[in-house]
Write a protein that holds these residues in place. Structure first.
Motif, PDB file in Angstrom:
ATOM      1  N   TRP A 110       0.979  -1.348   0.204  1.00 63.93           N
ATOM      2  CA  TRP A 110      -0.076   0.085  -0.080  1.00 63.93           C
ATOM      3  C   TRP A 110       0.998   1.272   0.181  1.00 63.93           C
ATOM      4  CZ3 TRP A 110      -2.637   3.170   4.049  1.00 63.93           C
ATOM      5  CH2 TRP A 110      -3.831   3.847   3.588  1.00 63.93           C
ATOM      6  N   ARG A 149      -4.380   9.721   7.235  1.00 65.78           N
ATOM      7  CA  ARG A 149      -5.944   9.666   7.233  1.00 65.78           C
ATOM      8  C   ARG A 149      -6.471   9.385   5.872  1.00 65.78           C
ATOM      9  NH1 ARG A 149      -5.110  13.555  11.052  1.00 65.78           N
ATOM     10  NH2 ARG A 149      -6.287  13.344  13.190  1.00 65.78           N
ATOM     11  N   LYS A 150      -7.188   8.314   5.639  1.00 67.35           N
ATOM     12  CA  LYS A 150      -7.780   8.234   4.330  1.00 67.35           C
ATOM     13  C   LYS A 150      -9.146   8.372   4.365  1.00 67.35           C
ATOM     14  CE  LYS A 150      -7.969   6.287   0.220  1.00 67.35           C
ATOM     15  NZ  LYS A 150      -8.112   6.910  -0.940  1.00 67.35           N
ATOM     16  N   VAL A 155      -6.111   6.322   9.775  1.00 74.02           N
ATOM     17  CA  VAL A 155      -5.116   5.210   9.597  1.00 74.02           C
ATOM     18  C   VAL A 155      -4.186   4.662  10.684  1.00 74.02           C
ATOM     19  CG1 VAL A 155      -3.995   3.657   7.906  1.00 74.02           C
ATOM     20  CG2 VAL A 155      -5.666   5.151   7.256  1.00 74.02           C
ATOM     21  N   HIS A 211      -9.660   2.694  10.444  1.00 72.48           N
ATOM     22  CA  HIS A 211      -9.620   2.276   8.770  1.00 72.48           C
ATOM     23  C   HIS A 211      -9.442   1.026   8.734  1.00 72.48           C
ATOM     24  CE1 HIS A 211      -8.137   2.420   4.653  1.00 72.48           C
ATOM     25  NE2 HIS A 211      -8.776   3.602   4.568  1.00 72.48           N
ATOM     26  N   ILE A 213      -7.456  -0.440   6.773  1.00 77.64           N
ATOM     27  CA  ILE A 213      -5.946  -0.852   6.464  1.00 77.64           C
ATOM     28  C   ILE A 213      -5.475  -1.080   8.127  1.00 77.64           C
ATOM     29  CG2 ILE A 213      -3.597   0.275   6.172  1.00 77.64           C
ATOM     30  CD1 ILE A 213      -5.086  -1.054   3.719  1.00 77.64           C
ATOM     31  N   ALA A 214      -5.767   0.028   9.296  1.00 76.36           N
ATOM     32  CA  ALA A 214      -5.419  -0.420  10.451  1.00 76.36           C
ATOM     33  C   ALA A 214      -5.833  -1.714  10.969  1.00 76.36           C
ATOM     34  CB  ALA A 214      -6.098   0.862  11.236  1.00 76.36           C
TER      35      ALA A 214
END
Length: 245
Positions: A110, A149-150, A155, A211, A213-214
């Protein structure tokens, strides 16, 4: 010389970064969990110790380069090249040396950025998984911090404490990066010339957000103590044309 037209701008290969600041934290994670994360790539993680893979979180301030200034965050795993076999049998240092000898590289899972030119170039030229995100870098203080942040969701918040200076900076290092997009795995020859390296065991604090991904990072066992962290005050890099391995 290969050239690519990106947003009306001609980008000649290889793409050069003349100056960037780069910070990273590497973690030992369960190899089976890491394999599940990158299963879509058809690559295998490299086991640096039995049952353990290496996951690196990095953030960079690209100050001067062919793709202009931008901020970037990345998640990468040390991966074996297709067809290579390696069974860890020694200590961490010996295994890493052997993996480098057999061509292990960084699989980029990513790679969010905050500018459109590098987003399109990264996806078009190399197949990198770049996405637009809000990347707040705080690098002017002794502690280096990235708040990512996304889509309005946190994240992670990653803080790195620089370690001791490393001698011998400025030496050119070659490494293969791997990407995967549209069903195709690509190998990207990548060289780096770092100046002002500092490294240490541990040295990172990480807070995960909500998020997806987190959540993925939490399934790898983060937050946990980093194996090692590194900061590079000035990094020059060259990215060559992508190839199918």
């Amino acid at each position: 010389m290969a050239r690519h037209l990106i947003q009306g701008r001609e980008i000649a290969m290889p793409v050069r970064v003349r100056d960037a600041m780069v910070c990273g934290a590497s973690y030992l994670v369960r190899a089976d969990a890491a394999r599940a994360v990158i299963a879509y790539s058809h690559l295998d993680v490299a086991e640096v110790l039995p049952g353990k893979a290496l996951c690196t979180l990095m953030f960079a301030d690209y100050r001067d380069g062919d793709l202009g200034p931008y901020h970037e965050f990345g998640i990468a795993f040390l991966a074996r090249p297709p067809g290579a076999d390696h069974a860890p049998g020694g200590g961490l240092r010996a295994n890493l040396s052997e993996l480098r000898r057999t061509g292990a590289g960084a699989f980029v899972h990513w790679l969010p950025v905050d500018q459109g030119l590098t987003l399109e170039a990264g996806r078009t030229i190399w197949g990198f998984p770049k996405e637009l995100a809000d990347i707040d870098l705080r690098t002017s203080s002794p502690y280096k911090r990235c708040i990512l942040r996304k889509d309005g969701r946190l994240v992670l918040d990653l803080l790195i404490k620089p370690g001791v200076p490393v001698p011998g900076t400025g030496m050119m290092t070659a490494l293969d990066a791997y990407s995967h997009s549209d069903g195709v795995t690509r190998r990207i020859p990548w060289s780096m010339s770092p100046h002002g390296i500092r490294t240490r065991p541990g040295g990172a604090l990480i807070r995960l957000g909500n998020h997806p991904i987190a959540k993925e990072l939490s399934e790898l066992g983060l937050p946990k103590r980093a194996l090692a962290t590194a900061t590079v005050s000035h990094m020059a890099m060259t990215f060559n044309e992508a190839k199918e391995p």
